[in-house]
Design a protein around this motif. Structure first.
Motif, PDB file in Angstrom:
ATOM      1  N   TYR A   1       0.847  -1.200   0.000  1.00 22.80           N
ATOM      2  CA  TYR A   1       0.000   0.000   0.000  1.00 22.80           C
ATOM      3  C   TYR A   1       0.872   1.235   0.000  1.00 22.80           C
ATOM      4  O   TYR A   1       1.991   1.228   0.528  1.00 22.80           O
ATOM      5  CB  TYR A   1      -0.899   0.020   1.247  1.00 22.80           C
ATOM      6  CG  TYR A   1      -1.482   1.382   1.547  1.00 22.80           C
ATOM      7  CD1 TYR A   1      -2.625   1.832   0.885  1.00 22.80           C
ATOM      8  CD2 TYR A   1      -0.871   2.240   2.467  1.00 22.80           C
ATOM      9  CE1 TYR A   1      -3.136   3.100   1.139  1.00 22.80           C
ATOM     10  CE2 TYR A   1      -1.391   3.498   2.727  1.00 22.80           C
ATOM     11  CZ  TYR A   1      -2.523   3.922   2.062  1.00 22.80           C
ATOM     12  OH  TYR A   1      -3.019   5.173   2.303  1.00 22.80           O
TER      13      TYR A   1
ATOM     14  N   GLY B   1       0.302   5.761   0.296  1.00 23.11           N
ATOM     15  CA  GLY B   1      -0.603   6.901   0.413  1.00 23.11           C
ATOM     16  C   GLY B   1       0.181   8.201   0.479  1.00 23.11           C
ATOM     17  O   GLY B   1       1.267   8.249   1.075  1.00 23.11           O
TER      18      GLY B   1
ATOM     19  N   ARG C   1       0.374  11.752   2.020  1.00 23.77           N
ATOM     20  CA  ARG C   1      -0.166  12.475   3.170  1.00 23.77           C
ATOM     21  C   ARG C   1       0.118  13.968   3.030  1.00 23.77           C
ATOM     22  O   ARG C   1       1.245  14.371   2.751  1.00 23.77           O
ATOM     23  CB  ARG C   1       0.430  11.941   4.466  1.00 23.77           C
ATOM     24  CG  ARG C   1       0.301  10.447   4.598  1.00 23.77           C
ATOM     25  CD  ARG C   1       0.588   9.950   5.993  1.00 23.77           C
ATOM     26  NE  ARG C   1       1.888  10.366   6.489  1.00 23.77           N
ATOM     27  CZ  ARG C   1       2.379   9.975   7.667  1.00 23.77           C
ATOM     28  NH1 ARG C   1       1.659   9.186   8.443  1.00 23.77           N
ATOM     29  NH2 ARG C   1       3.565  10.368   8.057  1.00 23.77           N
TER      30      ARG C   1
ATOM     31  N   ILE D   1      -5.136  12.187   3.349  1.00 24.28           N
ATOM     32  CA  ILE D   1      -4.306  11.212   2.643  1.00 24.28           C
ATOM     33  C   ILE D   1      -5.011  10.749   1.379  1.00 24.28           C
ATOM     34  O   ILE D   1      -6.225  10.569   1.368  1.00 24.28           O
ATOM     35  CB  ILE D   1      -3.969  10.016   3.557  1.00 24.28           C
ATOM     36  CG1 ILE D   1      -2.914   9.122   2.915  1.00 24.28           C
ATOM     37  CG2 ILE D   1      -5.215   9.228   3.929  1.00 24.28           C
ATOM     38  CD1 ILE D   1      -2.309   8.113   3.879  1.00 24.28           C
ATOM     39  N   SER D   2      -4.229  10.575   0.331  1.00 29.09           N
ATOM     40  CA  SER D   2      -4.749  10.085  -0.940  1.00 29.09           C
ATOM     41  C   SER D   2      -4.036   8.794  -1.300  1.00 29.09           C
ATOM     42  O   SER D   2      -2.799   8.731  -1.272  1.00 29.09           O
ATOM     43  CB  SER D   2      -4.534  11.130  -2.040  1.00 29.09           C
ATOM     44  OG  SER D   2      -5.064  10.685  -3.278  1.00 29.09           O
ATOM     45  N   THR D   3      -4.799   7.758  -1.611  1.00 29.16           N
ATOM     46  CA  THR D   3      -4.216   6.465  -1.968  1.00 29.16           C
ATOM     47  C   THR D   3      -3.392   6.586  -3.251  1.00 29.16           C
ATOM     48  O   THR D   3      -3.783   7.278  -4.197  1.00 29.16           O
ATOM     49  CB  THR D   3      -5.321   5.413  -2.169  1.00 29.16           C
ATOM     50  OG1 THR D   3      -6.072   5.310  -0.957  1.00 29.16           O
ATOM     51  CG2 THR D   3      -4.738   4.062  -2.527  1.00 29.16           C
TER      52      THR D   3
ATOM     53  N   THR E   1      -1.558   9.212  -7.542  1.00 27.61           N
ATOM     54  CA  THR E   1      -2.684   9.148  -6.609  1.00 27.61           C
ATOM     55  C   THR E   1      -3.935   8.717  -7.377  1.00 27.61           C
ATOM     56  O   THR E   1      -4.268   9.291  -8.415  1.00 27.61           O
ATOM     57  CB  THR E   1      -2.928  10.494  -5.909  1.00 27.61           C
ATOM     58  OG1 THR E   1      -3.098  11.526  -6.896  1.00 27.61           O
ATOM     59  CG2 THR E   1      -1.734  10.861  -5.035  1.00 27.61           C
TER      60      THR E   1
END
Length: 407
Positions: A283, A285, A287, A303-305, A313
């Motif tokens: 994973y 992300g 921030r 936060i964006s994945t 993103t």
């Protein structure tokens, strides 16, 4: 109807007791495996801990077998604090669920407890992930506390090894070549040594060595425009603090990343899992802060994945309350579709870091990106699982599947 309700209540209580007994057996077996104790030895130690106020689960999770009596006493105090926080979380969860569903308090509590048995969700998971909307089968697709704990028990059972991540000075020494910045601790440094350490440094970030979630962090200016007298006063202030702090050169982040929120260093969280010699980037992300000096998700950040393959993103940013931000609330920049600079280096640095620490197989790494490359910030052996699940709640997508290959 009253009798039927009572029967259902009794059935629910019996299920919880059976579940609790099975869980305790699991934790007992785990402690035997990790400590090398016989079942009788482990049960005796864990029963003693229970009398002192430490549950089987907490004993196993916090590696009680590797603790000194003094550390076990601290564990007890920590558990008491955790119990207080959990009670507050439970009350808040019940309020939210009752308001959202129209259920009575008793019904809400029963449904939350049923979900806990069914999919391992906590009270917070239940309302954060809106689990009342889903069937038991669908609930089991969500990434919950139980899944995160399973991963922790499997990959991070060595308490001694985790101290490298938990103690900031030890971490800085082990990963000094990956930090990309100067650092020192506010102890046993003369004024002359202090001047040498801040030479060429514009700003310092002061972090309490025992802090988490961005708490207690300060930023101080020590470069251009600061007189000798002011430097002396700054030295006296930092060295005179009773709290042990690690003092780090402030990172000058990549301008494209700084554009989202220039007052904080906006970092990348990357979760790695080492499995049979292979490093998996599970994973990532991006921030972003929201006006303050920290970007931490639990301190008001968003936060964006990030797609781990491309470094782009792929979801709108969210905050801890599951509010979506298609654009950053301060800068107005789109949070989805942003290409993280130097993505190949992000993957490379986090893999190097993951392979360097032994007996800790799952770590959430925080890195910063500058124009020159990537700087390692810290590693977390108990990285938040909610930041992985929360962005997908509105679409009803469970993220347990991400961890299924490792369970």
């Amino acid at each position: 109807m009253c009798i039927l309700s009572r029967l259902k209540r009794i059935s629910s209580i019996m299920k919880r007791r059976k579940h609790s007994k099975n869980e305790n057996e699991k934790y007992l077996n785990y402690v035997c495996e990790q400590s090398g104790w016989t079942r009788e030895e482990a049960k005796k130690k864990m029963d003693q801990a229970v009398k002192a106020g430490i549950s089987y689960k907490y004993y196993a999770k916090r590696k009680g077998w590797a603790r000194t009596p003094e550390q076990l006493e601290r564990m007890k105090r920590n558990m008491e604090s955790v119990a207080e926080r959990n009670q507050a979380d439970h009350e808040h969860a019940l309020e939210v669920v009752c308001a959202e569903t129209g259920w009575t308090r008793g019904t809400a509590k029963t449904e939350i407890e049923k979900a806990a048995i069914n999919c391992g969700s906590s009270f917070k998971d239940f309302y954060k992930f809106r689990l009342w909307q889903y069937t038991p089968e669908q609930q089991r697709e969500f990434l919950t506390l139980k899944v995160a704990e399973k991963m922790g028990f499997k990959y991070n059972s060595n308490a001694k090894a985790q101290e490298t991540l938990q103690k900031k000075t030890r971490f800085a020494k082990k990963y000094s070549d990956l930090l990309g910045r100067k650092w020192f601790v506010n102890r046993d440094i003369s004024y002359e040594e202090f001047l040498e350490k801040i030479e060429g440094v514009e700003d310092l970030i002061l972090k309490p060595v025992a802090s988490t979630q961005g708490k207690g962090i300060e930023k101080v200016h020590c470069g251009s425009g600061v007189s000798d007298a002011e430097k002396r006063a700054l030295y006296d202030d930092i060295m005179g603090r009773t709290r042990r702090m690690i003092c780090e050169e402030c990172i000058v982040q990549h301008p494209e990343i700084a554009a989202f929120n220039p007052s904080s260093v906006n970092t990348i969280r990357v979760l790695t899992v080492l499995e049979e010699g292979q490093c998996h980037h599970v994973y990532a992300g991006f921030r972003m802060g929201r006006g303050g000096i920290v970007d931490n998700f639990h301190a008001g950040g968003i936060i964006s994945t990030v797609d781990v393959k491309t470094g782009i993103t792929c979801m709108d940013a969210i905050d801890l309350d599951r509010t979506h931000y298609p654009t950053h609330p301060e800068s107005g920049l789109p949070t989805k579709g942003f290409q993280i600079p130097h993505w190949d280096q992000v993957l490379d640095v986090t893999e190097k870091a993951a392979r360097r620490i032994k007996n800790v197989g799952m770590v959430g790494w925080d890195v910063a990106v500058t124009e020159k490359g990537v700087c390692l910030i810290e590693g977390n052996s108990e990285a938040s699982y909610q930041i992985i699940q929360l962005p997908y709640v509105e679409d009803g997508i469970g993220m347990r599947k991400t961890f299924e290959p490792f369970l």
